[in-house]
Design a protein around this motif. Structure first.
Motif, mmCIF file in Angstrom:
data_model
loop_
_atom_site.group_PDB
_atom_site.id
_atom_site.type_symbol
_atom_site.label_atom_id
_atom_site.label_comp_id
_atom_site.label_asym_id
_atom_site.label_seq_id
_atom_site.Cartn_x
_atom_site.Cartn_y
_atom_site.Cartn_z
ATOM 1 N N GLY A 1 2.467 -0.540 0.833
ATOM 2 C CA GLY A 1 3.014 0.508 1.683
ATOM 3 C C GLY A 1 4.245 1.120 1.050
ATOM 4 N N GLU B 1 -4.446 -2.690 0.623
ATOM 5 C CA GLU B 1 -5.651 -2.620 -0.202
ATOM 6 C C GLU B 1 -5.320 -2.755 -1.678
ATOM 7 N N LYS C 1 -5.253 2.145 1.390
ATOM 8 C CA LYS C 1 -4.521 1.880 2.619
ATOM 9 C C LYS C 1 -3.529 0.754 2.337
#
Length: 222
Positions: free
Chosen positions: A7, A214, A211
């Motif tokens: 992220g 991932e 994402k």
């Protein structure tokens, strides 16, 4: 090597060693990743993240390394253009065009310069651009280090956006491109799909939209 986008700008590289870059994930923690080495691109809070709490060996520009040593963190300082090797993992610090103060409890401290990294492990070369604008010397990064995969910010406002990232991807020439530093907050909202479509339509490069959490497996170039 397995590359995981956790992220924002946080990337985990898993090979012979586990290397985490910019250990910040909003509303979560990276502590469970238990990295062997942490690489920090610059001193903003959304990149320093949990580096102090992790207490793992850190690679950073000299000013940040000195700050972290003062916080009890083992840190190896370096500077743009330099290369160091820790536990068989090679870190080359590359330029980034961005501001670079250290966000600390005492306020903003001098943080040297923002940077990116070319990280080489198990025969794979990974380019993490850090927070940056487009700059033409990205072509030299491609010519010198031949990255197999490139992590490029696309969120705009604080970094380059998708238009500039398309040119950056062409300069760098990594066969696989992963967009990062977007959609964390509204000011850096971006749609990676048009970026992927346009780049793959006009080049032989592949954009992999991950994402958070991932992974993609990357093999050395032949």
């Amino acid at each position: 090597m397995h590359c995981t986008w956790l992220g924002h700008s946080c990337v985990l590289l898993r090979g012979t060693k586990k290397v985490i870059i910019d250990p910040f994930v909003p509303e979560s923690s990276v502590a469970s990743m238990n990295p062997d080495i942490v690489a920090v691109t610059h001193g903003h809070h959304d990149h320093l993240g949990e580096v102090i709490a992790l207490k793992k060996p850190v690679v950073a520009i000299s000013e940040i390394a000195r700050y972290l040593k003062g916080q009890g963190v083992p840190a190896e300082g370096m500077n743009i253009g330099g290369t160091i090797t820790l536990d068989g993992v090679s870190f080359t610090m590359t330029p980034a065009v961005h501001s670079a103060g250290i966000d600390s409890a005492a306020g903003s401290l001098p943080g040297g310069a923002a940077a990116g990294y070319v990280i080489r492990m198990d025969g794979v070369s990974v380019y993490h651009a850090g927070d940056t604008a487009l700059f033409s010397d990205m072509k030299l990064i491609g010519d010198l280090y031949h990255p197999d995969i490139a992590f490029l910010p696309i969120g705009g406002r604080y970094t380059m956006g998708t238009r500039e990232a398309m040119m950056a991807a062409n300069f760098i020439g990594a066969k696989t491109v992963i967009p990062i530093h977007y959609n964390t907050w509204d000011p850096i909202a971006a749609d990676p799909v048009p970026f992927k479509i346009a780049l793959e339509r006009t080049t032989d490069l592949m954009v992999k939209i991950l994402k958070p959490g991932e992974s993609i497996e990357v093999s050395p170039s032949s």
